[in-house]
Design a protein around this motif. Structure first.
Motif, short mmCIF file in Angstrom:
data_model
loop_
_atom_site.label_atom_id
_atom_site.label_comp_id
_atom_site.label_asym_id
_atom_site.label_seq_id
_atom_site.Cartn_x
_atom_site.Cartn_y
_atom_site.Cartn_z
N LYS A 45 32.00 -29.84 21.41
CA LYS A 45 31.99 -31.23 20.95
C LYS A 45 32.20 -32.22 22.09
CE LYS A 45 35.22 -31.01 17.75
NZ LYS A 45 36.04 -31.39 16.57
N HIS A 46 32.72 -31.76 23.25
CA HIS A 46 33.12 -32.68 24.32
C HIS A 46 32.60 -32.17 25.67
CE1 HIS A 46 35.85 -34.69 21.54
NE2 HIS A 46 36.31 -33.50 21.19
N TYR A 47 31.30 -32.06 25.84
CA TYR A 47 30.76 -31.54 27.10
C TYR A 47 29.52 -32.35 27.51
CZ TYR A 47 30.01 -27.84 30.60
OH TYR A 47 29.89 -27.13 31.76
N PRO A 48 29.67 -33.69 27.64
CA PRO A 48 28.52 -34.52 28.03
C PRO A 48 28.12 -34.23 29.48
CG PRO A 48 30.55 -35.80 28.09
CD PRO A 48 30.91 -34.47 27.53
N PRO A 49 26.83 -34.40 29.84
CA PRO A 49 25.72 -34.84 28.99
C PRO A 49 25.01 -33.67 28.29
CG PRO A 49 24.98 -34.74 31.23
CD PRO A 49 26.42 -34.34 31.26
N TYR A 50 25.63 -32.48 28.34
CA TYR A 50 24.99 -31.32 27.73
C TYR A 50 25.07 -31.36 26.21
CZ TYR A 50 25.46 -29.66 32.54
OH TYR A 50 25.41 -29.54 33.89
N ILE A 176 40.34 -34.35 32.88
CA ILE A 176 40.16 -35.52 33.75
C ILE A 176 41.29 -36.52 33.52
CG2 ILE A 176 38.73 -37.59 34.03
CD1 ILE A 176 37.60 -35.36 35.61
N GLU A 177 41.65 -36.75 32.24
CA GLU A 177 42.71 -37.70 31.93
C GLU A 177 44.06 -37.21 32.47
OE1 GLU A 177 42.52 -38.17 27.72
OE2 GLU A 177 40.81 -39.54 27.79
N LEU A 192 28.72 -32.79 36.48
CA LEU A 192 28.10 -33.85 35.68
C LEU A 192 29.02 -34.31 34.55
CD1 LEU A 192 24.42 -32.55 35.44
CD2 LEU A 192 25.28 -34.44 36.83
N THR A 193 29.71 -33.37 33.91
CA THR A 193 30.61 -33.74 32.82
C THR A 193 31.77 -34.59 33.33
OG1 THR A 193 30.05 -31.69 31.67
CG2 THR A 193 32.04 -32.84 30.94
N GLY A 194 32.35 -34.18 34.46
CA GLY A 194 33.44 -34.96 35.04
C GLY A 194 33.01 -36.37 35.41
N LEU A 195 31.84 -36.49 36.08
CA LEU A 195 31.34 -37.80 36.47
C LEU A 195 31.02 -38.66 35.25
CD1 LEU A 195 29.03 -36.80 39.46
CD2 LEU A 195 31.25 -37.92 39.57
N TYR A 196 30.52 -38.03 34.19
CA TYR A 196 30.20 -38.77 32.95
C TYR A 196 31.46 -39.44 32.40
CZ TYR A 196 28.74 -39.61 28.12
OH TYR A 196 28.47 -40.20 26.91
N HIS A 197 32.57 -38.68 32.29
CA HIS A 197 33.80 -39.24 31.73
C HIS A 197 34.38 -40.33 32.64
CE1 HIS A 197 34.04 -36.62 28.33
NE2 HIS A 197 34.07 -35.52 29.05
N LYS A 200 32.22 -43.46 32.31
CA LYS A 200 32.38 -44.11 31.01
C LYS A 200 33.70 -44.87 30.94
CE LYS A 200 32.04 -43.19 26.05
NZ LYS A 200 31.87 -42.17 25.01
N LYS A 201 34.76 -44.33 31.54
CA LYS A 201 36.07 -44.98 31.54
C LYS A 201 36.24 -45.97 32.71
CE LYS A 201 38.03 -42.79 28.06
NZ LYS A 201 38.56 -43.49 26.86
N ARG A 202 35.17 -46.12 33.54
CA ARG A 202 35.23 -47.01 34.72
C ARG A 202 36.41 -46.66 35.63
NH1 ARG A 202 33.50 -50.39 30.53
NH2 ARG A 202 31.51 -51.44 30.94
N GLN A 203 36.54 -45.37 35.93
CA GLN A 203 37.63 -44.90 36.78
C GLN A 203 37.12 -44.07 37.96
OE1 GLN A 203 39.95 -42.95 33.69
NE2 GLN A 203 41.40 -44.66 33.64
#
Length: 652
Positions: A45-50, A176-177, A192-197, A200-203
């Motif tokens: 459920k939480h593996y963007p962008p896959y 990541i959080e 890619l998943t790490g960079l996506y989060h 998205k959070k502008r961090q």
């Protein structure tokens, strides 16, 4: 017009025939396979962008589009089920689903699962905070705290690390959080998943990726081992969507890149052949030079690798040393921007510091005047002991030193050293106070002894005078006054001797409830006279101590409260247990103690009363300490005073 109409009809017929042919082909495939049931496929459920669920609870991602394309291509009935990753793994093992739509391959996993042809190649990376200077590659991960998704491909890899302090999270977003919130030192996960989060959070400005990819793996659809029926269907669909270009469109949609088709590979092969031919010619021409220079290149390469390892090792060591120093350190460059700092500096100042932050924006800059700070860059130094108020209102005492960093071209920067000496200052104050009390005690004992003998002689002569003087009222009254004052002076001397004499060892178990009742009886007349309201909240507690000394302590404190309150005042006596200590609170609503003198109330001979010697509280505090206790005062002027005594509870 009729001709155009006929052409249009012909085109429509062709289209209908093609659609019918396509439908017949799909139905034929289904009939041929004999496969008609719904295929259940799980995903993270939480593996963007896959693959991921949006806020609107829509399941999206590269994997979902691939599975749906295969379903359309093969005429399959497929149900895609979003799950937490470890639940998806469990569901596949228990046969509740037929496949997982995306899983990285590994040697261990190939013993449990079967995989389709690869969907793509994924790489796993090391994420650290921007200010981290001691983690550079996988060899830096020992003895540090790191986060990873549970049952992820990286979790298997990190199990082989020695002394790895692994924190598992249910998804990569939480990992990541945890890194950003300073709960772990690093996060290992999909790039890619790490960079996506982070994006998205502008961090993105708070985290960086270090080192080379640590785990480049093939990524494919997984089924249970030897589930060939499902595997063949999925492989056939995947092969078809790659051949007809659907795969390329999905890949471009999610990753912004395209794959070349077979015709492009032919062109590349021809061009590559020409390039190889030219390369062989050049190799033949340069063979001599390559042979001659190869040994030198190898030598230089070994030197560079050794230098890089030394630099990495030095950086890690520097980072660990910097964080291990208890004093705060802030280094600034020539532009007065923060070059490096440690967490001790942030903790001492109770403020966050950012790399690249200008000196003027730091809270400590308000202490050092600008003209004094400018002198540092002229090779001067600055030092001061400062009182620093942190966010919770407490005061910290900091020794602040600002020193120049000299280089071949003069001052190249500034280093700020911060040492917290709050504990040392408090200990020194205690030592000074004890020294003062000891000196006062010795002085009091000496004075008392010196005065006591002549005072006894004077009192004797006064007694003789009383026997011989006439009965004149004036003379008799004068002598009575002198005699009364002599008694008061003798009482003061006895108090001084009592303050200076050593502790007597008369320890017994004391019932505080009975002791308080006895003392209140002694003060019953004064309490009734001023109509004072006594409030008691007393627990049944026993302590060990000298009963006479404990009684004297409470009498002194109650007497002060009675003197402090007006008529119809309130005195509250609370006795309760806290941990292993007995707490005695005596609270009044009297005139209180001014804040500018509250630190002096335990000093001998200091009093704010019109009458009194100022020795009572000093004696009380000494007696409390001799009975292994502590005494504290808290007061607000014109509102009241709370005297607190703390004794160890008897365990007999």
């Amino acid at each position: 017009m009729r001709f155009k109409y006929r052409n249009l009809i012909s085109i429509l017929i062709v289209i209908i025939l093609l659609v019918g042919l396509f439908l017949n082909t799909s139905l034929a495939n289904k009939r041929k396979d004999g496969f008609h049931r719904t295929i259940k496929i799980a995903g993270d459920k939480h593996y963007p962008p896959y693959e991921y669920l949006t806020k609107e609870n829509i399941y999206k991602g590269f994997n979902i589009d691939i599975i749906r394309a295969i379903a359309i291509e093969e005429g399959l009935d497929i149900e895609i089920i979003p799950m937490v990753w470890e639940e998806a793994i469990k569901a596949l093992k228990e046969g509740k689903v037929d496949a997982i739509q995306g899983m990285a391959k590994s040697k261990e996993r190939k013993n449990i699962y079967s995989f389709t042809d690869e969907l793509l190649v994924s790489d796993q990376r090391i994420f650290v905070r921007k200010d981290n200077a001691f983690i550079s590659d996988i060899n830096s991960l020992s003895d540090i705290k790191l986060a990873v998704q549970k049952d992820d491909i990286n979790y298997e890899l990190l199990q082989t690390l020695k002394n790895a302090n692994i924190v598992t999270e249910t998804n990569q977003k939480l990992g990541i959080e945890a890194l950003i919130n300073n709960e772990v030192d690093t996060f290992i996960g999909n790039r890619l998943t790490g960079l996506y989060h982070l994006q998205k959070k502008r961090q993105l400005d708070k985290v960086k990726i270090v080192g080379d990819p640590i785990n480049t793996t093939e990524y494919a659809i997984a089924t249970l081992k030897d589930n060939n029926e499902i595997l063949d269907i999925l492989n056939r669909g995947l092969k078809n969507i790659k051949a007809n270009g659907t795969y390329d469109k999905i890949y471009k949609k999610w990753f912004g890149e395209t794959f070349t088709d077979n015709s492009q590979w032919k062109t590349i092969a021809i061009v590559s052949s020409i390039i190889l031919l030219m390369a062989f010619l050049l190799i033949g021409a340069n063979m001599y030079w390559n042979k001659k220079l190869s040994s030198e290149v190898e030598k230089r390469t070994e030197q560079i690798i050794a230098q890089k390892e030394d630099i990495d090792r030095s950086n890690r060591l520097r980072g660990k040393i910097l964080e291990g120093i208890g004093s705060g350190i802030i280094a600034l460059d020539q532009d007065r921007q923060v070059l490096v700092f440690n967490r001790a500096a942030e903790n001492l100042l109770d403020n966050e510091i950012e790399l690249g932050e200008f000196w003027e924006n730091l809270s400590i800059s308000k202490i050092v005047e600008k003209k004094e700070f400018d002198k540092i860059y002229d090779n001067n130094t600055w030092q001061s002991n400062i009182e620093w108020k942190i966010n919770n209102g407490d005061i910290q005492y900091i020794d602040c030193r600002v020193l120049p960093i000299s280089g071949p071209n003069g001052v190249e920067g500034v280093i700020v050293l911060l040492h917290n000496y709050t504990r040392e200052k408090k200990l020194q104050n205690i030592i000074n106070y004890n020294d003062k009390m000891q000196a006062i005690g010795k002085l009091a004992a000496g004075i008392a002894h010196e005065i006591k003998n002549p005072l006894a002689s004077i009192k004797g002569f006064i007694s003789l005078m009383l026997a011989k003087i006439d009965k004149d009222n004036l003379s008799q009254g004068s002598v009575d006054i002198v005699n009364k004052e002599m008694d008061r002076l003798e009482g003061l001397i006895m108090t001084l001797l009592d303050y200076s004499k050593p502790k007597t060892e008369n320890i017994e178990e004391i019932d505080l409830v009975n002791l308080i009742e006895e003392i209140l009886i002694l003060f019953s007349v004064e309490i009734k006279k001023k109509d004072i309201k006594i409030i008691k909240k007393i627990e049944k507690i026993y302590i060990l101590g000298d009963v006479n000394q404990i009684k004297q302590i409470i009498i002194n404190l109650l007497l002060n409260s009675i003197d402090a309150v007006e008529e119809q005042g309130i005195i509250e006596i609370n006795i309760f247990a806290k941990d292993n200590d007995c707490i005695i609170d005596i609270i009044d609503n009297g005139y209180g103690i001014p804040s500018n003198v509250i630190d002096k109330v335990f000093d001998p001979f200091y009093t704010s009363k019109k009458e009194g010697t100022g020795i009572g509280l000093a004696i009380s505090r000494r007696l409390v300490k001799e009975n292994n206790g502590e005494m504290f005062v808290d007061s607000i002027e014109n509102e009241g005073t709370t005297m607190t005594i703390m004794f160890p509870i008897s365990k007999q």
